[in-house]
Design a protein around this motif. Sequence first.
Motif, short mmCIF file in Angstrom:
data_model
loop_
_atom_site.label_atom_id
_atom_site.label_comp_id
_atom_site.label_asym_id
_atom_site.label_seq_id
_atom_site.Cartn_x
_atom_site.Cartn_y
_atom_site.Cartn_z
N ASN A 287 18.85 -34.07 -40.51
CA ASN A 287 17.99 -34.48 -39.40
C ASN A 287 17.69 -33.67 -38.24
N GLY A 288 16.30 -33.10 -37.92
CA GLY A 288 16.05 -31.98 -36.93
C GLY A 288 16.47 -30.81 -37.16
N LYS A 289 16.87 -30.49 -38.40
CA LYS A 289 17.22 -29.14 -38.76
C LYS A 289 16.27 -28.29 -39.00
N HIS A 290 16.22 -26.95 -38.98
CA HIS A 290 15.16 -26.04 -39.29
C HIS A 290 15.74 -25.60 -40.73
N ILE A 291 15.07 -25.96 -42.11
CA ILE A 291 15.78 -25.79 -43.24
C ILE A 291 14.92 -24.75 -43.96
N ILE A 292 15.69 -23.66 -44.46
CA ILE A 292 15.10 -22.56 -45.25
C ILE A 292 15.60 -22.83 -46.76
N LEU A 293 14.75 -23.04 -47.43
CA LEU A 293 15.14 -23.21 -48.97
C LEU A 293 14.91 -21.65 -49.54
N ILE A 294 15.98 -21.62 -50.46
CA ILE A 294 15.88 -20.13 -50.87
C ILE A 294 16.02 -20.40 -52.50
N ASP A 295 14.90 -19.57 -53.12
CA ASP A 295 14.92 -19.62 -54.65
C ASP A 295 14.99 -18.20 -55.20
N ASP A 296 15.23 -18.07 -56.34
CA ASP A 296 14.96 -16.65 -56.94
C ASP A 296 13.60 -16.48 -57.29
N ILE A 297 13.10 -17.27 -58.35
CA ILE A 297 11.61 -17.06 -58.76
C ILE A 297 10.76 -18.08 -58.66
N PHE A 298 9.75 -17.92 -57.74
CA PHE A 298 8.67 -18.97 -57.46
C PHE A 298 7.42 -18.80 -58.62
N TYR A 299 7.21 -20.00 -59.07
CA TYR A 299 6.22 -19.81 -59.80
C TYR A 299 5.09 -20.92 -59.91
N THR A 300 5.08 -22.08 -60.27
CA THR A 300 4.34 -23.25 -59.95
C THR A 300 4.45 -24.28 -58.94
N GLY A 301 5.41 -24.15 -58.50
CA GLY A 301 5.85 -24.87 -57.03
C GLY A 301 6.43 -26.21 -57.26
N ARG A 302 6.54 -26.61 -58.63
CA ARG A 302 7.15 -27.77 -59.04
C ARG A 302 8.74 -27.84 -58.73
N THR A 303 9.42 -26.86 -58.91
CA THR A 303 10.82 -26.91 -58.37
C THR A 303 10.88 -27.07 -56.93
N THR A 304 10.31 -26.38 -56.11
CA THR A 304 10.16 -26.60 -54.86
C THR A 304 9.83 -27.98 -54.23
N ARG A 305 8.95 -28.58 -54.88
CA ARG A 305 8.43 -29.78 -54.64
C ARG A 305 9.63 -30.66 -54.88
N ALA A 306 10.24 -30.52 -56.09
CA ALA A 306 11.09 -31.60 -56.53
C ALA A 306 12.86 -31.31 -55.46
N VAL A 307 12.81 -30.33 -55.20
CA VAL A 307 14.14 -30.13 -54.10
C VAL A 307 13.60 -30.46 -52.64
N MET A 308 12.29 -30.49 -52.38
CA MET A 308 12.10 -31.16 -50.99
C MET A 308 12.09 -32.63 -51.18
N ASN A 309 11.85 -33.25 -52.38
CA ASN A 309 12.08 -34.69 -52.57
C ASN A 309 13.54 -34.95 -52.14
N GLU A 310 14.26 -34.29 -53.09
CA GLU A 310 15.71 -34.48 -52.91
C GLU A 310 16.23 -34.32 -51.36
N LEU A 311 15.74 -33.20 -50.79
CA LEU A 311 15.95 -32.93 -49.43
C LEU A 311 15.84 -33.90 -48.39
N PHE A 312 14.62 -34.57 -48.60
CA PHE A 312 14.07 -36.09 -47.78
C PHE A 312 15.00 -37.19 -47.82
N ASP A 313 15.74 -37.13 -49.03
CA ASP A 313 16.68 -38.24 -49.38
C ASP A 313 17.79 -38.22 -48.52
N TYR A 314 18.18 -37.06 -47.69
CA TYR A 314 19.12 -36.54 -46.82
C TYR A 314 18.63 -36.91 -45.36
N GLY A 315 17.33 -36.92 -44.92
CA GLY A 315 17.07 -37.34 -43.87
C GLY A 315 15.79 -36.41 -43.64
#
Length: 180
Positions: A86-114
């Motif tokens: 909560n209130g943190k500036h999160i920087i997600l780090i990934d190796d290869i960006f393609y369609t954006g679906r992994t990023t979307r999925a990780v953001m969904n999981e991240l928001f389960d934490y706050g």
Amino acid sequence: MTLPDPEQLLEHLYQQLKPRIQENTALVGIYTGGVWLMERLLKRLQTELGHDILFGKLDAAMYRDDYAQRGLKTSAHPAYIPFDINGKHIILIDDIFYTGRTTRAVMNELFDYGRPASVQLAALINRGGAQLPIRPDMVGADLPLQAHQSFDLAMNTLGRLSLSISESASPAKPGADDHA
């Protein structure tokens, strides 16, 4: 295609990342390659900035919109978020960006934490082909590939990164795998 040295791409990514580190910034690596990168970046940032930086690790497997087609990965990693986001500036780090679906999925999981103050994305390579309105904020290189090709990032026992391209026999279905 002559591939760049991923160690040089990591340096380029580091130069973009360093000025974005604030007192309440946390790095979150996406398994597997993103975690490797996050650990390397974290070590250097903490040494050069002289203070600890919060970090975590996430695996998008269970949050993917194509989970039913992909099935449970046998090597799924448990989430590791040992801090209040909560209130943190999160920087997600990934190796290869393609369609954006992994990023979307990780953001969904991240928001389960706050609710973080902000979420940015750093990727070693943007290979083109985004299918969602998601793009890396920081990138080591933009290296477009054809749909039937994918990047393979590897790390040897000494921790050195290497990059190669593999080709599938038939073109991949859009969204089939957005990671490599």
